[in-house]
Design an enzyme around this catalytic site. Structure first.
Site, short mmCIF file in Angstrom:
data_model
loop_
_atom_site.label_atom_id
_atom_site.label_comp_id
_atom_site.label_asym_id
_atom_site.label_seq_id
_atom_site.Cartn_x
_atom_site.Cartn_y
_atom_site.Cartn_z
N ARG A 119 -3.14 14.00 10.39
CA ARG A 119 -3.06 13.15 9.20
C ARG A 119 -4.37 13.16 8.41
NH1 ARG A 119 -1.00 7.70 11.42
NH2 ARG A 119 -1.55 7.03 9.32
N GLN B 150 -2.85 -2.17 3.03
CA GLN B 150 -2.44 -1.90 4.41
C GLN B 150 -2.76 -0.44 4.76
OE1 GLN B 150 1.73 -3.81 5.11
NE2 GLN B 150 1.48 -3.60 2.91
N ASN B 151 -3.16 0.32 3.74
CA ASN B 151 -3.36 1.76 3.95
C ASN B 151 -4.69 2.06 4.62
OD1 ASN B 151 -0.97 1.90 2.62
ND2 ASN B 151 -1.81 2.65 0.70
N VAL B 152 -4.69 3.16 5.36
CA VAL B 152 -5.90 3.55 6.08
C VAL B 152 -6.51 4.81 5.46
CG1 VAL B 152 -5.03 2.52 8.23
CG2 VAL B 152 -4.61 4.96 7.79
N HIS C 14 -5.53 -2.78 7.85
CA HIS C 14 -5.15 -2.01 9.04
C HIS C 14 -6.18 -0.93 9.41
CE1 HIS C 14 -0.65 -3.21 8.35
NE2 HIS C 14 -1.34 -4.16 8.96
N CYS D 174 -15.72 3.80 20.06
CA CYS D 174 -15.58 4.03 21.50
C CYS D 174 -14.90 2.81 22.12
CB CYS D 174 -16.97 4.23 22.09
SG CYS D 174 -16.99 4.12 23.89
N CYS E 231 -21.44 7.36 26.16
CA CYS E 231 -21.29 6.54 27.37
C CYS E 231 -20.14 7.03 28.24
CB CYS E 231 -21.07 5.07 26.99
SG CYS E 231 -19.37 4.68 26.54
N GLY F 133 4.36 -0.59 -3.48
CA GLY F 133 4.67 0.45 -2.49
C GLY F 133 4.61 0.00 -1.05
N THR F 134 5.13 -1.20 -0.79
CA THR F 134 5.20 -1.63 0.61
C THR F 134 6.61 -2.12 0.92
OG1 THR F 134 4.34 -3.11 2.33
CG2 THR F 134 4.25 -3.94 0.07
C1 BJW Z 1 6.98 3.71 -3.47
C2 BJW Z 1 6.77 5.01 -3.84
C3 BJW Z 1 6.19 5.19 -5.09
C4 BJW Z 1 7.63 5.10 -1.92
N1 BJW Z 1 5.87 4.14 -5.83
N2 BJW Z 1 6.68 2.67 -4.22
C5 BJW Z 1 6.17 -11.51 12.83
C6 BJW Z 1 7.51 -11.17 12.76
C7 BJW Z 1 7.98 -9.98 13.31
C8 BJW Z 1 7.12 -9.09 13.96
C9 BJW Z 1 5.80 -9.42 14.05
C10 BJW Z 1 5.34 -10.61 13.48
N3 BJW Z 1 4.00 -10.66 13.69
C11 BJW Z 1 3.62 -9.55 14.36
C12 BJW Z 1 4.70 -8.78 14.59
C13 BJW Z 1 4.69 -7.48 15.32
C14 BJW Z 1 4.21 -6.33 14.48
C15 BJW Z 1 5.19 -6.15 13.33
O1 BJW Z 1 4.96 -6.55 12.21
N4 BJW Z 1 6.30 -5.50 13.61
C16 BJW Z 1 7.33 -5.28 12.62
C17 BJW Z 1 7.39 -3.80 12.31
C18 BJW Z 1 8.61 -5.82 13.15
N5 BJW Z 1 2.86 -6.54 14.00
C19 BJW Z 1 1.79 -6.20 14.72
O2 BJW Z 1 1.91 -5.73 15.83
C20 BJW Z 1 0.43 -6.48 14.12
N6 BJW Z 1 -0.40 -7.11 15.08
C21 BJW Z 1 -0.19 -8.36 15.50
O3 BJW Z 1 0.64 -9.08 15.02
O4 BJW Z 1 -1.04 -8.74 16.49
C22 BJW Z 1 -0.88 -10.04 17.06
C23 BJW Z 1 -2.16 -10.36 17.78
C24 BJW Z 1 -2.87 -11.48 17.42
C25 BJW Z 1 -4.06 -11.78 18.08
C26 BJW Z 1 -4.52 -10.93 19.09
C27 BJW Z 1 -3.83 -9.80 19.43
C28 BJW Z 1 -2.63 -9.50 18.76
C29 BJW Z 1 -0.30 -5.19 13.79
C30 BJW Z 1 0.40 -4.37 12.77
C31 BJW Z 1 -0.33 -3.05 12.59
C32 BJW Z 1 0.47 -2.11 11.72
N7 BJW Z 1 -0.06 -0.82 11.81
C33 BJW Z 1 0.60 0.26 11.09
C34 BJW Z 1 0.36 1.63 11.73
C35 BJW Z 1 -1.03 1.96 11.99
C36 BJW Z 1 -1.05 3.25 12.69
C37 BJW Z 1 -1.22 4.43 11.78
O5 BJW Z 1 -1.41 4.35 10.58
O6 BJW Z 1 -1.15 5.46 12.36
O7 BJW Z 1 0.21 0.23 9.72
S1 BJW Z 1 2.35 0.15 11.04
C38 BJW Z 1 2.51 0.91 9.47
O8 BJW Z 1 3.25 -0.04 8.66
C39 BJW Z 1 1.09 1.01 8.88
C40 BJW Z 1 1.30 0.39 7.52
O9 BJW Z 1 0.07 -0.13 7.02
C41 BJW Z 1 2.33 -0.68 7.77
C42 BJW Z 1 3.07 -1.15 6.57
O10 BJW Z 1 3.86 -0.14 6.03
P1 BJW Z 1 3.99 0.01 4.45
O11 BJW Z 1 2.66 0.24 3.87
O12 BJW Z 1 4.77 -1.12 3.92
O13 BJW Z 1 4.77 1.39 4.32
P2 BJW Z 1 6.34 1.69 4.45
O14 BJW Z 1 6.47 3.12 4.75
O15 BJW Z 1 7.00 0.74 5.36
O16 BJW Z 1 6.91 1.41 2.99
C43 BJW Z 1 6.61 2.24 1.90
C44 BJW Z 1 7.21 1.64 0.65
O17 BJW Z 1 6.78 2.39 -0.47
C45 BJW Z 1 8.73 1.63 0.64
O18 BJW Z 1 9.18 0.33 0.28
C46 BJW Z 1 9.09 2.64 -0.45
O19 BJW Z 1 10.26 2.30 -1.15
C47 BJW Z 1 7.88 2.56 -1.34
N8 BJW Z 1 7.56 3.75 -2.13
N9 BJW Z 1 7.22 5.85 -2.78
C48 BJW Z 1 6.16 2.89 -5.33
N10 BJW Z 1 5.96 6.44 -5.54
ZN ZN Z 2 -19.26 4.41 24.25
#
Ligand code: BJW
Ligand code: ZN
Length: 251
Positions: A71, A102-104, A120, A128, A152, A189-190
């Site tokens: 990636r 939310q993008n990385v 994110h 590490c 380390c 776009g989310t």
């Molecule tokens: C266009 C377009 C164009 C296309 N123009 N538009 C409450 C309820 C339910 C579940 C949970 C909750 N709270 C927590 C959870 C669990 C979980 C979660 O949310 N799960 C759901 C999936 C059900 N959340 C977590 O685990 C989070 N952590 C947490 O809650 O920890 C608790 C805790 C507290 C204290 C101590 C310890 C723990 C962490 C979430 C991390 C998310 N990480 C990711 C992946 C990272 C890895 C990687 O990148 O490799 O982040 S998930 C992935 O989704 C990524 C994104 O940032 C994130 C959001 O996605 P996004 O950006 O919305 O993208 P898409 O693909 O979903 O949508 C794209 C959109 O664009 C679409 O709508 C298209 O139509 C549109 N589009 N082209 C405009 N040209």
């Molecule tokens: Zn280290």
């Protein structure tokens, strides 16, 4: 649609604090795959539970590292698109403007936005897992297929928030504060399915912000929005900017 554009411009003319809450869709036109909602999406090729969580990394660190290297290679070869660039241009008119992403992929900063909150993490940073020393991706060979080790001896992981992990505390609390004092939040776009990030615009709405969504399709957040503009972010945002600047220049 024209009527909605004019309403959005009118709102902008009467606002001071504007926020752009962005997701993977804003980078789609740059050539970065989204996570959900298209055959091109990352999750359609890989199961998230296999890759984007800490247990998966510990089970198979080389596989997860290779996926991130793949990636990073894509991201290093793409450019910010007109949506990222337009948001950066809006800063001239709104000095308080914040981008909460939310993008990385770092594309907002590369486009010139200066006030960016990365909920994110950032794919260009790593740390590490043992001693928490930070490393830049440029410290490693992009082609390497095996996970690097810290001095380390600990494994080095991407500084990205995986499922089940907490969001960076300061970034998240500051983003909440900014949303709660926003006049307008653009949601771009989310899919709005990932929490707690998706609470950010909702908190803004509860405190009086107008929500304007730009997406190619309706999302889980559409019901909260005052306006949803259906279409590509890279096409819609420049039109809004153009109409806005024409009106501002008249004042
Ligand atoms: C266009 C377009 C164009 C296309 N123009 N538009 C409450 C309820 C339910 C579940 C949970 C909750 N709270 C927590 C959870 C669990 C979980 C979660 O949310 N799960 C759901 C999936 C059900 N959340 C977590 O685990 C989070 N952590 C947490 O809650 O920890 C608790 C805790 C507290 C204290 C101590 C310890 C723990 C962490 C979430 C991390 C998310 N990480 C990711 C992946 C990272 C890895 C990687 O990148 O490799 O982040 S998930 C992935 O989704 C990524 C994104 O940032 C994130 C959001 O996605 P996004 O950006 O919305 O993208 P898409 O693909 O979903 O949508 C794209 C959109 O664009 C679409 O709508 C298209 O139509 C549109 N589009 N082209 C405009 N040209
Ligand atoms: Zn280290």
């Amino acid at each position: 649609m024209k009527d909605t554009f004019l309403k959005v411009v009118n709102l902008l003319m009467n606002s001071k604090n504007i926020v752009f809450f962005t997701g993977a869709g804003i980078s789609a036109e740059s050539g970065v795959a989204t996570f959900r909602g298209s055959d091109d999406s990352i999750w359609s090729k890989f199961k998230p539970e296999e890759l984007a969580n800490f247990n998966a990394f510990m089970r198979n660190p080389d596989l997860v590292w290779e996926w991130y290297q793949y990636r990073r290679e894509i991201i290093s070869n793409v450019k910010p698109n007109p949506a990222h660039i337009t948001i950066a241009k809006f800063e001239q008119y709104f000095p308080n403007l914040a981008v909460i992403t939310q993008n990385v992929d770092n594309l907002h900063k590369r486009a010139g936005s200066t006030n960016v909150f990365e909920l994110h993490g950032n794919i260009e940073r790593n740390y590490c897992i043992q001693c928490h020393t930070y490393y830049n991706t440029s410290d490693f060979d992009l082609k390497s297929k095996s996970v690097p080790k810290c001095k380390c001896g600990g494994l080095i992981r991407p500084d990205i928030v995986w499922f089940g992990e907490a969001l960076p505390e300061y970034t998240f609390s500051k983003s909440k504060e900014i949303a709660e004092t926003a006049d307008i939040i653009f949601i771009i776009g989310t899919s709005g399915v990932v929490y707690p990030a998706a609470y950010i615009p909702v908190w803004g709405k509860q405190n009086g912000a107008k929500l304007i969504e730009i997406n190619i399709t309706y999302s889980e957040l559409s019901n909260y929005c005052d306006f949803t503009l259906l279409g590509k972010a890279g096409e819609i945002l420049p039109v809004i900017f153009e109409l806005f600047t024409q009106n501002v220049d008249k004042v």
